[in-house]
Structure formats: structure tokens, C-alpha cells
Design a protein around this motif. Structure first.
Motif, short mmCIF file in Angstrom:
data_model
loop_
_atom_site.label_atom_id
_atom_site.label_comp_id
_atom_site.label_asym_id
_atom_site.label_seq_id
_atom_site.Cartn_x
_atom_site.Cartn_y
_atom_site.Cartn_z
N VAL A 12 0.81 -1.33 -0.07
CA VAL A 12 -0.06 -0.11 0.10
C VAL A 12 0.93 1.19 0.11
CG1 VAL A 12 -1.72 1.05 1.14
CG2 VAL A 12 -1.75 -1.15 1.27
N GLU A 13 0.87 2.13 -1.05
CA GLU A 13 1.55 3.20 -1.17
C GLU A 13 1.05 4.52 -0.14
OE1 GLU A 13 4.34 3.92 -2.85
OE2 GLU A 13 4.04 1.57 -3.25
N VAL A 14 1.78 5.10 0.40
CA VAL A 14 1.62 6.07 1.08
C VAL A 14 1.80 7.40 0.60
CG1 VAL A 14 2.52 7.55 3.17
CG2 VAL A 14 2.63 5.09 3.36
N PRO A 15 0.44 8.09 0.47
CA PRO A 15 0.42 9.35 -0.57
C PRO A 15 1.58 10.26 -0.12
CG PRO A 15 -1.60 8.83 0.61
CD PRO A 15 -0.95 7.92 0.98
N ALA A 16 1.93 10.73 -1.31
CA ALA A 16 3.16 11.82 -1.07
C ALA A 16 2.74 13.04 -0.89
CB ALA A 16 4.12 11.73 -2.22
N LYS A 17 3.38 14.02 -0.45
CA LYS A 17 3.18 15.48 -0.16
C LYS A 17 3.11 16.16 -1.44
CE LYS A 17 4.13 19.63 2.30
NZ LYS A 17 5.27 20.17 3.36
N LEU A 18 2.06 16.81 -1.85
CA LEU A 18 2.02 17.48 -2.92
C LEU A 18 3.27 18.46 -3.06
CD1 LEU A 18 -1.65 18.60 -3.40
CD2 LEU A 18 -0.55 16.71 -4.22
N PRO A 19 4.06 18.28 -4.25
CA PRO A 19 5.13 19.04 -4.64
C PRO A 19 4.85 20.62 -4.91
CG PRO A 19 5.25 17.10 -5.89
CD PRO A 19 3.81 17.05 -5.37
N THR A 20 5.46 21.47 -4.50
CA THR A 20 4.95 22.88 -4.66
C THR A 20 5.02 23.40 -6.16
OG1 THR A 20 7.17 23.58 -4.13
CG2 THR A 20 5.76 23.63 -2.25
N SER A 21 5.86 22.49 -6.85
CA SER A 21 5.98 22.82 -8.42
C SER A 21 4.77 22.58 -9.06
CB SER A 21 7.15 22.31 -8.76
OG SER A 21 7.07 20.52 -8.88
N TRP A 22 3.81 21.70 -8.37
CA TRP A 22 2.69 21.39 -9.32
C TRP A 22 1.64 22.61 -9.41
CZ3 TRP A 22 0.80 16.03 -6.76
CH2 TRP A 22 1.61 15.14 -7.19
N PRO A 23 1.13 22.71 -10.65
CA PRO A 23 0.25 23.70 -10.91
C PRO A 23 -1.16 23.47 -10.05
CG PRO A 23 0.83 22.71 -13.05
CD PRO A 23 1.40 21.94 -12.06
N GLN A 24 -1.81 24.46 -9.79
CA GLN A 24 -3.19 24.30 -8.95
C GLN A 24 -4.01 23.38 -9.46
OE1 GLN A 24 -4.98 28.04 -7.87
NE2 GLN A 24 -6.48 27.10 -6.81
#
Length: 339
Positions: A126-138
Motif C-alpha cells: 500500500v503506497e503512502v500518498p506523497a506530499k504535493l510538490p509545490t511545483s505542481w500547478p493548482q
């Protein structure tokens, strides 16, 4: 003793010595340890030994068909990944995840190593959701990597089908059990040269939205994903400049692996996404080449409008025409019965 050796000794101590446990023998790896006890320490010990001797463990070849040279390359990558892990793996699931992430495009290597060490198979991790990178568009929900794009899978100037390896961490836990079983049975059928049975099983796999691909002489189980590029609208294939727009997308993507930033799905169950390829933002390239319109009704990013304006000014691509028809208006007219 190297850094990894010290780390292994500190973390695992007496667990480094292979231990025989009770229980179902089928759950035991070659070291007589189970995934729920100290199966993970066997991998740590072998990585430590590899760092010193450059030798892969005896018996691994019973689980994989790759050469010793290829096996050594896997262990080099795993040693490096172990060093960089913060914190280092402490459980069987964490070890399995490290193997999957490090060798994520080498399905047979992943499966062979997990079986060799008695670690959980990809669909059980089971994968642990990663923290959203700040470089991702909204608005981006997650991202994934694709296998190389087949030119035949490009439908038009703003849509295509891609395949994602099931060894990818974002995919491994989502593969249906029946697909996993069909893939294993197909491999066995092919090994016995029962190609009729293998073809039947592959049809079962494809009907479920998956496919077994041969990439660099390695068979990879992959999921099919239809993509609609967000924020642009290219001329339809039947429209003026439609085929040119499609070929521009083929030129950009053919044979390349993509980074896909996912926003969600549209009404046709296509994944709406931004595409990046070898450092190129695909929508930007298409807009600047005049291969698509900015689809402002669904995406208000100001840079998209700026890139379209630049192409209009230079009169490139579809803008070489004095009054090109908008694709959304063309589709509306077609639905209304007008030619």
C-alpha cells in the motif's frame, strides 16, 4: 566497513543472521525468513555483502532469468537507494517499496527479487500518498510516469493513449488480482509454448484495460490510460491542419516516456493532464507551434493565452490561415448536423 554496512549493523544487529521461523513454508524466502518477521534483513545483509564483494547472492538466478551483469546493476541501484532512504527501510513492506521504486520499469526483476526475499508482491504494498510538490500547478491531484509512447496511440492533436507499468509505485497496489493471475499464467503458457492459451490469457488482460508489452526484450504488464491534454484544443483530424497537429504531437512524444500531471477525468473518462517530455512542457510547445488553440473555457492559465498570442503574431501552424475555425465550434456544428 562502508556506510551501508554500519547502518545495517546498527539498525538490524542480531537480525542480520538468517533465522528459521515456523508457519507456512510457502511464505518463506530462500533464507528461511518470512516477510512478517525478519525477511527484510536478508536483503539488507545482501546489499552489505554486495558493497564489499560486488557479488550477487547465490540462488537469485533461480528466480530471475537476467544475466549476472544485469543482477549486479540492480544491486548497485538498490545499494544507492538504501543509502539515500531517510529513514532506511525497517519493515518488509518498506523494503518491497524500495525495490519497486528503484527498479520500477523492470517488472521481472522486481517480481524475482520480491519472491527471492519473501517480500510482499507489488499489489500487496500500500503506497503512502506523497506530499504535493509545490511545483505542481493548482488542481493537480497526482502524477505518474509512462512507458515509451507508441505513435499509433496518438489519436489526434490533443489526445493519446499511454501505458503505465504496474511496477510503478502509483500502479502496483491497484492491479486487479485476476489480471495479476492472468499475467502469471500467460508467462507459464508461453514458457510451455502453449501460445493459444497465452493469447487467450492476453485477451483477458487487455479486456481489463491492461496489456503485456515487450520493451527492450523484457515483458512488462502495463495499464492503458487515455489522456486528454488540459488547456488546449487542437483541430480535429478532419479539419484543416488537423493531421499536421496530430503529427506534431507524434513528433514530440514518439518513443519517449512522459511525466503526467493528473487533474481528473472528463466526461469521456479520459485522464485530463499536463504532459512533460524530456524537460519540455508539451502544451507549451504545441501552442507556440500553432498546433492548438488555448482552450480558455476550461483552463485560464495566462501563459497559455500568451503562447497562443505569440503563435498568432508569427502566423505559424494553424494561424497561417486568416480565419481558422475553432475546434469546439466545428464539433458543435457537426453535432447539429451541419457539415
Amino acid at each position: 566497513m562502508g556506510l551501508l554496512g554500519k547502518l545495517v549493523k546498527f539498525l538490524l544487529g542480531p537480525c542480520l543472521k538468517p533465522t528459521t521461523t515456523g508457519g507456512d513454508s510457502e511464505s518463506l524466502g530462500p533464507y528461511g525468513v518470512s516477510a512478517v518477521t525478519v525477511g527484510d534483513s536478508a536483503l539488507a545483509l545482501d546489499l552489505f555483502n554486495f558493497e564489499i564483494t560486488s557479488q550477487v547472492p547465490e540462488g537469485l538466478s533461480q528466480h530471475v532469468v537476467s544475466s549476472k551483469k544485469a543482477q549486479a546493476n540492480w544491486y548497485r541501484k538498490l545499494v544507492e537507494a538504501w543509502r539515500e532512504a531517510q529513514p532506511p527501510p525497517r519493515t518488509a513492506e518498506e523494503e518491497a517499496r524500495l525495490v519497486i521504486q528503484t527498479l520500477n520499469r523492470q517488472q521481472k526483476a522486481v517480481e524475482g527479487l520480491l519472491a527471492f526475499y519473501g517480500l510482499p508482491l507489488p499489489h500487496a504494498v500500500v503506497e503512502v500518498p506523497a506530499k504535493l510538490p509545490t511545483s505542481w500547478p493548482q488542481g493537480v491531484q497526482f502524477e505518474f510516469q509512462t512507458l515509451p509512447v507508441d505513435a499509433r496511440a496518438v489519436a489526434d492533436g490533443d489526445g493519446l493513449a499511454v501505458y503505465v507499468s504496474t511496477a510503478d509505485p502509483t500502479e502496483s497496489s491497484r492491479v486487479p488480482n485476476e489480471v495479476q493471475m492472468a499475467a502469471v499464467q500467460r508467462a507459464k503458457a508461453r514458457a510451455k509454448k502453449n501460445y493459444t492459451k497465452a493469447d487467450e490469457l492476453h485477451k483477458k488482460i487487455t479486456d481489463a484495460g491492461y496489456r503485456v508489452l515487450n520493451i527492450q526484450n523484457e515483458e512488462i504488464l502495463a495499464r492503458k490510460c487515455r489522456i486528454r491534454l488540459r488547456g488546449i484544443d487542437a483541430p480535429e483530424n478532419e479539419m484543416p491542419y488537423g493531421q499536421e497537429a496530430k503529427q506534431e504531437l507524434v513528433r514530440l512524444l514518439e518513443g519517449k516516456c512522459l511525466r503526467v500531471l493528473v487533474y481528473g477525468e472528463d466526461q469521456f473518462e479520459r485522464t485530463v493532464a499536463d504532459l512533460h517530455c524530456n524537460g519540455i512542457f508539451v502544451q507549451e510547445e504545441l501552442l507556440k507551434k500553432g498546433a492548438a488553440w488555448h482552450y480558455a473555457a476550461y483552463d485560464q492559465r495566462p501563459e497559455f493565452a500568451r503562447w497562443e498570442k505569440e503563435a498568432r503574431r508569427r502566423r505559424v501552424g494553424l494561424w497561417a490561415s486568416s480565419n481558422p475555425e475553432k475546434p469546439w465550434e466545428w464539433r458543435k456544428h457537426r453535432r447539429g448536423g451541419r457539415s
